[in-house]
Structures are given as structure tokens and as C-alpha cells.
Design an enzyme around this catalytic site. Structure first.
Site, short mmCIF file in Angstrom:
data_model
loop_
_atom_site.label_atom_id
_atom_site.label_comp_id
_atom_site.label_asym_id
_atom_site.label_seq_id
_atom_site.Cartn_x
_atom_site.Cartn_y
_atom_site.Cartn_z
CD GLU A 121 -3.02 0.68 2.38
OE1 GLU A 121 -3.55 -0.46 2.45
OE2 GLU A 121 -3.24 1.58 3.21
CG ASP B 25 -1.79 4.37 2.86
OD1 ASP B 25 -2.22 3.76 1.87
OD2 ASP B 25 -1.73 3.88 4.00
CD GLU C 148 -4.27 7.06 6.23
OE1 GLU C 148 -5.15 6.21 6.40
OE2 GLU C 148 -3.28 7.19 6.98
CD GLN D 82 -0.61 8.95 9.23
OE1 GLN D 82 -0.42 9.41 10.34
NE2 GLN D 82 -1.36 7.86 9.05
CG ASN E 292 2.06 4.29 6.66
OD1 ASN E 292 3.25 3.94 6.66
ND2 ASN E 292 1.21 3.84 7.57
NE ARG F 165 9.05 0.62 7.54
CZ ARG F 165 9.18 -0.48 8.25
NH1 ARG F 165 8.17 -0.93 8.99
NH2 ARG F 165 10.33 -1.15 8.25
CD GLU F 166 2.68 5.36 10.78
OE1 GLU F 166 3.88 5.24 11.14
OE2 GLU F 166 1.78 4.58 11.18
CG ASP G 97 -10.32 5.45 16.22
OD1 ASP G 97 -10.35 6.14 15.18
OD2 ASP G 97 -10.01 4.25 16.22
CD1 TRP G 98 -7.64 6.34 13.85
CD2 TRP G 98 -6.01 7.65 13.07
NE1 TRP G 98 -7.68 6.28 12.47
CE2 TRP G 98 -6.68 7.06 11.96
CE3 TRP G 98 -4.94 8.51 12.81
CZ2 TRP G 98 -6.33 7.32 10.63
CZ3 TRP G 98 -4.58 8.76 11.49
CH2 TRP G 98 -5.28 8.18 10.43
N GLY H 120 -4.59 12.92 17.95
CA GLY H 120 -4.53 11.61 18.57
C GLY H 120 -5.85 11.09 19.09
NE ARG I 113 5.60 3.83 15.21
CZ ARG I 113 4.99 4.20 14.09
NH1 ARG I 113 5.21 5.41 13.58
NH2 ARG I 113 4.15 3.38 13.49
#
Length: 295
Positions: free
Chosen positions: A111, A113, A115, A128, A130, A139-140, A204-205, A209, A285
């Protein structure tokens, strides 16, 4: 949003546009009507077109969002679409424009992306990007923009060959994901991909966040699309000739294996001023950074 660009940056953006345009002959890109080349994925009653059929609208309300996909799969090429994003209070709303190897969220999908993460009124939109390979993402990168993407249409493009994946906004490279020099083992290249777009609720995100929730009193939320262009290798079963070469297609000739000087200046300016998150710099992270971060 109120991000000001000095005139020199505007000139650099123009130079980058001209450099890329010269690499992409106008007669090699194909623009498609919706009915000829796309299918609605879900909620057809949340899809509309302009009277002439050239602008496409996806609606999101508390019941559902909507999405569409190309009928054709591609392996490598240049893919672009003009989008105008949801205006006003769009917190919790995500407009997605992406390539994916599967028609659903298959666990082994590849994929690429874009976003677009909604906002509270007056706050900047966040883009965003990815990359997924075999169902694994993480991999954002996140960017702000140098314009308000809700006021007019802007062009969002992906260049994909075996050497690199480049995400462009109005022909300005905002992200370069490399596979040249040292090979990148996390580089999607083996599977053909459909092109998709959708609008959906992700409160939710998506906004701060998940702290900012979707205000359904503002629904329906509408994202707008036009001028899809695909200049890529169309996948044909049982085994297509979708191989990357340096002779047949402009999007895989040597000249586009790297950015031009003008494009590099634009890209560097974006990196200094608009990047708000880069997974390759997130050592909390990733105490051990993914190997492609060293390319």
C-alpha cells in the site's frame, strides 16, 4: 491556514513543476471518466457527480462514508488526482487517496497512502503518507501544507518505479522513499495495485490523537475529486509485462531516478518547514531505526 512562502520558494516550486513536466510528455498521461474506469466500493447513495460528470463527490455522515476504486491494477507508473478537502470543522474526518494491492485490507497487502486528517476550524490540515509491504506499515510521515486545501483543487501524485516512490503535492516532492544505491528490503514492488479514494470517520486517532471528536451536527462532510491521470503499466493476468525498464516509459528513465536541482530545493524547503513527524526520527518508537531510514 496562514503559512507564508517567500517569493523565492514560489519560484522554486515553479521550477520544479517545469522540470517534472519536461520529463513527462503530455500525451503519455491518460485522464479518465469515472464510469469508464472506477467502481464504487461501498455506499453508492453517498456518491454524487457534477452535472457534466467531471467532478466526483464523496459524502460522510454518521451512517457511513463512501469510497471508489479503479477497475484496473497497475505496477509502476505516475498516478495523480485533484482533490478539494472537507472545509470548516472536519475534526475526526479522514479523506484517503491511496494505492493498494487488494480490494480489502488483506493481511499481506502492499500500500502507498495519502491520508488527509481533518481539523477543527482554523487549524491546519495534516497530510499523512505511509508505505506498507506485506501488510506491515508503520512508515508514517506527516506534513502541513503551504495552502488551504479546502479552498480549491490541488494535485496529489505518486511516482512509483523500482528505484523510488515519490509523493508529490502540486508537483512538489514532499516525500522520497528510496530503493536505489543500497537495496531497500521494505520496498513494495512485486504486487500490482489499484488506486482508491474514500472518506471515513477516524475520530479515535485522526485529530490530535483522537482528542478531537467528529461533530456530526456539521455533517455531511464532502470531499471532491477530478482529473484522475494514470500513466503506468496495466497489469494483465496471467503474467503481464509490467517490468521496470529505462527505455519504454518516462516514469522509469534515468532522469526520474533522482530529483532535479530545482525539485531538490523545493523538497529541502518542505523538509525544513512542513514536516511535523518522521518515523525515521522517532527513536522512542524505533530504538533501532528501520534499515531504509539509512538510505
Amino acid at each position: 491556514m496562514g503559512l507564508w512562502l517567500p517569493s523565492v520558494v514560489l519560484l522554486l516550486c515553479s521550477a520544479g513543476f517545469l522540470a517534472l513536466s519536461s520529463a513527462a510528455p503530455a500525451n503519455t498521461s491518460a485522464s479518465f471518466s469515472f464510469k469508464e474506469n472506477f467502481d464504487i466500493m461501498f455506499a453508492e447513495d453517498h456518491f454524487r457527480t457534477s452535472p457534466d460528470g467531471q467532478i466526483w463527490y464523496l459524502y460522510l455522515d454518521k451512517k457511513t462514508g463512501c469510497g471508489f476504486q479503479t477497475r484496473q491494477r497497475y505496477r509502476f507508473g505516475w498516478f495523480s488526482m485533484k482533490l478539494k478537502l472537507v472545509g470548516g470543522d472536519s475534526a475526526g474526518v479522514v479523506t484517503a487517496y491511496y494505492m493498494c494491492s487488494d480490494l480489502d485490507a488483506a493481511p499481506d497487502r502492499d500500500e502507498l497512502d495519502f491520508e488527509f486528517l481533518g481539523n477543527r476550524t482554523g487549524q491546519p490540515y495534516t497530510i499523512q503518507t505511509n508505505v506498507y509491504k506485506s501488510g506491515i506499515g508503520g512508515r508514517e510521515m506527516r506534513h502541513t501544507l503551504w495552502f488551504d486545501p479546502t479552498q480549491d483543487f490541488h494535485t496529489y501524485s505518486i511516482l512509483w518505479n523500482t528505484h523510488r516512490i515519490v509523493f508529490y503535492v502540486d508537483r512538489v516532492a514532499i516525500r522520497v522513499y528510496k530503493n536505489n544505491g543500497k537495496p531497500n528490503n521494505f520496498f513494495p514492488s512485486g504486487k500490482p495495485m489499484y488506486m482508491f479514494s474514500s472518506i471515513w470517520n477516524a475520530d479515535d486517532w485522526a485529530t490530535r490523537g483522537g482528542l478531537e471528536k467528529t461533530d456530526w451536527k456539521k455533517a455531511p462532510f464532502v470531499s471532491s475529486y477530478k482529473d484522475f491521470h494514470a500513466d503506468g503499466c496495466q497489469w494483465k493476468d496471467p503474467f503481464p509485462a509490467c517490468v521496470s525498464t529505462t527505455t519504454e516509459h518516462w516514469w522509469d528513465q534515468y532522469e526520474v531516478w533522482s530529483l532535479t536541482d530545482g525539485q531538490q530545493e523545493d523538497f529541502s524547503w518542505v523538509g525544513r518547514n512542513l514536516v511535523i513527524y518522521d518515523y525515521c526520527k522517532d527513536t522512542e518508537r524505533y530504538p533501532k531505526l528501520p534499515e531504509e531510514c539509512l538510505l
